[in-house]
Design a protein around this motif. Structure first.
Motif, short mmCIF file in Angstrom:
data_model
loop_
_atom_site.label_atom_id
_atom_site.label_comp_id
_atom_site.label_asym_id
_atom_site.label_seq_id
_atom_site.Cartn_x
_atom_site.Cartn_y
_atom_site.Cartn_z
N SER A 143 0.82 -1.20 0.00
CA SER A 143 0.00 0.00 0.00
C SER A 143 0.86 1.26 0.00
O SER A 143 0.62 2.20 -0.77
CB SER A 143 -0.93 0.00 1.22
OG SER A 143 -1.64 1.21 1.31
N GLN A 144 1.88 1.28 0.85
CA GLN A 144 2.74 2.47 0.91
C GLN A 144 3.60 2.59 -0.36
O GLN A 144 3.86 3.70 -0.83
CB GLN A 144 3.63 2.41 2.15
CG GLN A 144 2.88 2.45 3.47
CD GLN A 144 1.98 3.67 3.60
OE1 GLN A 144 2.35 4.77 3.23
NE2 GLN A 144 0.78 3.47 4.13
N GLN A 147 1.48 4.14 -3.04
CA GLN A 147 1.08 5.51 -2.75
C GLN A 147 2.26 6.48 -2.78
O GLN A 147 2.05 7.70 -2.70
CB GLN A 147 0.37 5.58 -1.39
CG GLN A 147 -0.99 4.93 -1.41
CD GLN A 147 -1.74 5.08 -0.11
OE1 GLN A 147 -2.37 6.10 0.17
NE2 GLN A 147 -1.65 4.06 0.74
N TRP A 152 -0.34 11.09 -6.02
CA TRP A 152 -1.76 10.94 -6.29
C TRP A 152 -2.51 12.11 -5.66
O TRP A 152 -1.98 12.84 -4.83
CB TRP A 152 -2.29 9.63 -5.69
CG TRP A 152 -1.55 8.41 -6.10
CD1 TRP A 152 -0.49 7.84 -5.46
CD2 TRP A 152 -1.80 7.57 -7.25
NE1 TRP A 152 -0.07 6.71 -6.12
CE2 TRP A 152 -0.85 6.52 -7.22
CE3 TRP A 152 -2.73 7.63 -8.29
CZ2 TRP A 152 -0.81 5.53 -8.20
CZ3 TRP A 152 -2.69 6.63 -9.26
CH2 TRP A 152 -1.75 5.60 -9.21
#
Length: 209
Positions: A143-144, A147, A152
């Motif tokens: 997830s990190q 991101q 984003w």
């Protein structure tokens, strides 16, 4: 789900209505603080996987910062000011800690940019509250990684997270993977504030998907 220009534009249109997409302009050099060796290996593996997906590069050291993707784990935000020299990297650290504490946040990311607007560094802060403590290292790391591979929108993943669960494993949603690959196409700019950028991303995705 089929990628559309509108869907893609939403990923980079901020809450104030401005469009902004930026990618890394230099090889990524990650370092993770506050975890054991096993978790460190998981994070570096996830970052490498996403960097490979993007067609970007990693390196052993950054000539300017040494490491340029820094991940800090803590149990309480009050621990951050105790990290040596962190206030040199984040000059407004004390008021930031106060805001994160007041908001009861469990994660925060700071992006730094070079003279042409490309990402030159990212600082990731993760507070292991009850929620994050229940998330597996693999899921949290992936997830990190996704991101931080692009800048984003601040609301890009409010409704739908970038990951999906398949047979109990976290995987990058295909439409997000498509956008990452397209954004790192060498003919695309490292930074763009014009929403027509989303149209160019959609065109590249349609050619390969």
């Amino acid at each position: 789900m089929e990628d559309t220009t509108q869907d893609i534009a939403a990923l980079f249109t901020r809450a104030d209505g401005d469009y902004l997409c930026a990618r890394w302009g230099r090889p990524i050099v990650p370092v993770v603080f506050g975890v054991d060796d096993a978790t460190l290996a998981v994070f570096k593996g996830a970052i490498e996987a996403v960097v490979t997906l993007a067609g970007h590069q990693m390196a052993e050291t950054d000539p300017e910062l040494g490491a340029n993707l820094m991940v800090f784990f803590c149990r309480d935000w009050s621990e951050l000011p105790e990290v040596p020299h962190l206030d040199d990297l984040v000059p407004d650290l004390i008021p930031l800690v106060a805001r994160l504490t007041q908001a009861d946040a469990n994660q925060y990311r700071i992006f730094r940019f070079d003279e042409v607007g490309a990402i030159r560094a990212v600082f990731v802060f993760l507070r292991l509250d009850d929620h994050l403590a229940e998330v597996s290292a693999d899921t949290l790391a992936l997830s990190q990684a996704v991101q931080t591979i692009l800048l984003w929108s601040d609301k890009a993943f409010d409704d739908t997270p970038p990951l999906a669960m398949v047979d109990g494993n976290a995987v990058l949603r295909p439409e997000i993977a498509h956008v990452v690959r397209a954004a790192y196409d060498p003919v695309m700019p490292v930074m763009d504030r014009d929403a027509s950028h989303a149209l160019r991303l959609a065109a590249r995705i349609s050619r390969v998907s």
